[in-house]
Design a protein around this motif. Structure first.
Motif, PDB file in Angstrom:
ATOM      1  N   LYS A  23       0.873  -1.177   0.000  1.00  0.00           N
ATOM      2  CA  LYS A  23       0.000   0.000   0.000  1.00  0.00           C
ATOM      3  C   LYS A  23       0.905   1.221   0.000  1.00  0.00           C
ATOM      4  O   LYS A  23       1.817   1.331   0.817  1.00  0.00           O
ATOM      5  CB  LYS A  23      -0.912   0.005   1.224  1.00  0.00           C
ATOM      6  CG  LYS A  23      -1.862   1.211   1.281  1.00  0.00           C
ATOM      7  CD  LYS A  23      -2.693   1.199   2.559  1.00  0.00           C
ATOM      8  CE  LYS A  23      -3.684   0.047   2.546  1.00  0.00           C
ATOM      9  NZ  LYS A  23      -4.582   0.111   3.747  1.00  0.00           N
ATOM     10  N   CYS A  24       0.674   2.140  -0.949  1.00  0.00           N
ATOM     11  CA  CYS A  24       1.537   3.312  -1.101  1.00  0.00           C
ATOM     12  C   CYS A  24       0.707   4.583  -1.150  1.00  0.00           C
ATOM     13  O   CYS A  24      -0.473   4.564  -1.513  1.00  0.00           O
ATOM     14  CB  CYS A  24       2.365   3.226  -2.392  1.00  0.00           C
ATOM     15  SG  CYS A  24       3.383   1.746  -2.545  1.00  0.00           S
ATOM     16  N   PHE A  25       1.350   5.680  -0.798  1.00  0.00           N
ATOM     17  CA  PHE A  25       0.726   6.977  -1.029  1.00  0.00           C
ATOM     18  C   PHE A  25       0.686   7.252  -2.528  1.00  0.00           C
ATOM     19  O   PHE A  25       1.651   6.996  -3.244  1.00  0.00           O
ATOM     20  CB  PHE A  25       1.486   8.089  -0.304  1.00  0.00           C
ATOM     21  CG  PHE A  25       1.251   8.122   1.173  1.00  0.00           C
ATOM     22  CD1 PHE A  25       0.034   8.564   1.682  1.00  0.00           C
ATOM     23  CD2 PHE A  25       2.236   7.704   2.056  1.00  0.00           C
ATOM     24  CE1 PHE A  25      -0.199   8.587   3.050  1.00  0.00           C
ATOM     25  CE2 PHE A  25       2.016   7.727   3.428  1.00  0.00           C
ATOM     26  CZ  PHE A  25       0.798   8.168   3.921  1.00  0.00           C
ATOM     27  N   GLN A  37      -4.317   6.759  -0.384  1.00  0.00           N
ATOM     28  CA  GLN A  37      -3.587   5.525  -0.149  1.00  0.00           C
ATOM     29  C   GLN A  37      -4.098   4.482  -1.125  1.00  0.00           C
ATOM     30  O   GLN A  37      -5.298   4.213  -1.185  1.00  0.00           O
ATOM     31  CB  GLN A  37      -3.765   5.053   1.288  1.00  0.00           C
ATOM     32  CG  GLN A  37      -3.198   6.020   2.319  1.00  0.00           C
ATOM     33  CD  GLN A  37      -3.372   5.519   3.739  1.00  0.00           C
ATOM     34  OE1 GLN A  37      -3.732   4.364   3.977  1.00  0.00           O
ATOM     35  NE2 GLN A  37      -3.112   6.388   4.711  1.00  0.00           N
ATOM     36  N   CYS A  47       6.890   1.240  -3.570  1.00  0.00           N
ATOM     37  CA  CYS A  47       6.425   2.615  -3.337  1.00  0.00           C
ATOM     38  C   CYS A  47       7.533   3.575  -3.770  1.00  0.00           C
ATOM     39  O   CYS A  47       8.716   3.289  -3.583  1.00  0.00           O
ATOM     40  CB  CYS A  47       6.115   2.839  -1.856  1.00  0.00           C
ATOM     41  SG  CYS A  47       4.760   1.837  -1.208  1.00  0.00           S
ATOM     42  N   ASP A  97       4.780  -0.771   3.532  1.00  0.00           N
ATOM     43  CA  ASP A  97       3.530  -0.033   3.357  1.00  0.00           C
ATOM     44  C   ASP A  97       3.687   1.444   3.705  1.00  0.00           C
ATOM     45  O   ASP A  97       4.217   1.797   4.770  1.00  0.00           O
ATOM     46  CB  ASP A  97       2.428  -0.642   4.226  1.00  0.00           C
ATOM     47  CG  ASP A  97       1.884  -1.930   3.638  1.00  0.00           C
ATOM     48  OD1 ASP A  97       2.021  -2.132   2.417  1.00  0.00           O
ATOM     49  OD2 ASP A  97       1.312  -2.735   4.400  1.00  0.00           O
ATOM     50  N   LEU A  98       3.233   2.295   2.792  1.00  0.00           N
ATOM     51  CA  LEU A  98       3.165   3.752   2.983  1.00  0.00           C
ATOM     52  C   LEU A  98       4.527   4.356   3.325  1.00  0.00           C
ATOM     53  O   LEU A  98       4.613   5.372   4.006  1.00  0.00           O
ATOM     54  CB  LEU A  98       2.144   4.098   4.076  1.00  0.00           C
ATOM     55  CG  LEU A  98       0.721   3.585   3.839  1.00  0.00           C
ATOM     56  CD1 LEU A  98      -0.170   3.929   5.025  1.00  0.00           C
ATOM     57  CD2 LEU A  98       0.140   4.156   2.545  1.00  0.00           C
ATOM     58  N   ASN A 101       6.218   8.467   2.134  1.00  0.00           N
ATOM     59  CA  ASN A 101       5.434   9.536   2.764  1.00  0.00           C
ATOM     60  C   ASN A 101       6.109  10.900   2.709  1.00  0.00           C
ATOM     61  O   ASN A 101       5.585  11.870   3.246  1.00  0.00           O
ATOM     62  CB  ASN A 101       5.116   9.171   4.216  1.00  0.00           C
ATOM     63  CG  ASN A 101       6.381   8.931   5.033  1.00  0.00           C
ATOM     64  OD1 ASN A 101       7.463   8.776   4.493  1.00  0.00           O
ATOM     65  ND2 ASN A 101       6.222   8.892   6.348  1.00  0.00           N
TER      66      ASN A 101
END
Length: 207
Positions: A23-25, A37, A47, A97-98, A101
């Motif tokens: 899961k990425c921005f 997201q 990401c 994940d994320l 940022n």
């Protein structure tokens, strides 16, 4: 637990890991600072935070940042420099994940690195261009538009030479890279047109 149950459990765990996607921005160019997201489309995506800075005639033309899921081969950093136009990309990629940022930094403020390639002015393609930053190769890009073939020359980072091979043939563009001072030495007969198209060449080739 029987060996059949153990085997099923191992297979289930392997399937879960193979199907896992990050899961990425996601902050697209048109988002005006609004990020969401997003789940990456496949497990081999990373990401990324990407910054693209473009110069024309020595002046900064644009400074664009974005965050998204990318394939590993799209995680590039370096620059392509035609003298009259230079585009610098910095990609920061990660695999949790994320993790994208923060925006990528600007790496465009670099000086000459000692390498030299031919570039074009309004009359010919035998002018010297002092390469900058990570530009360790010379490049020649030829674009066919109808019956006219236009060529530009300059300096480029090795990563862009490797990435550009996938676009040859699909865009009417021929690209050649070489390493060594002035190795892109063949003369173009269309130098007078180059200053009109050089700022667009990067986007034709890589997007």
């Amino acid at each position: 637990m029987s060996w059949e149950q153990y085997l099923f459990l191992i297979i289930y765990i392997l399937l879960c890991f193979s199907a896992y996607t990050l899961k990425c921005f996601d902050c697209p160019l048109e988002s005006a600072g609004t990020c969401t997201q997003s789940q990456c489309p496949a497990s081999n995506y990373q990401c990324a935070a990407i910054r693209t800075v473009a110069y024309a005639g020595g002046s900064k033309l644009s400074d664009i940042t974005r965050q998204s899921c990318v394939l590993p081969e799209e995680c590039l950093s370096g620059s392509i420099n035609f003298g009259v136009a230079r585009t610098v990309i910095n990609s920061t990629c990660c695999a949790t994940d994320l993790c994208n940022n923060q925006t990528a930094t600007d790496i465009s403020n670099t000086g000459p690195n000692g390498n030299k390639c031919f570039t074009c002015d309004v009359n010919q393609c035998k002018e010297t261009l002092n390469c900058e930053g990570s530009e360790d190769h010379c490049i020649k890009v030829s674009v066919t538009q109808g019956s006219v073939r236009i060529t530009v020359k300059g300096c480029v980072s090795k990563a862009f030479c490797l990435q550009s091979s996938s676009t040859i043939g699909s865009t009417g563009t021929d690209i050649s890279c070489c390493q060594g001072d002035y190795c892109n030495s063949s003369i173009s007969t269309r130098a007078g047109l180059l200053l009109l198209v050089a700022p667009l060449i990067y986007f034709i080739v890589f997007f």
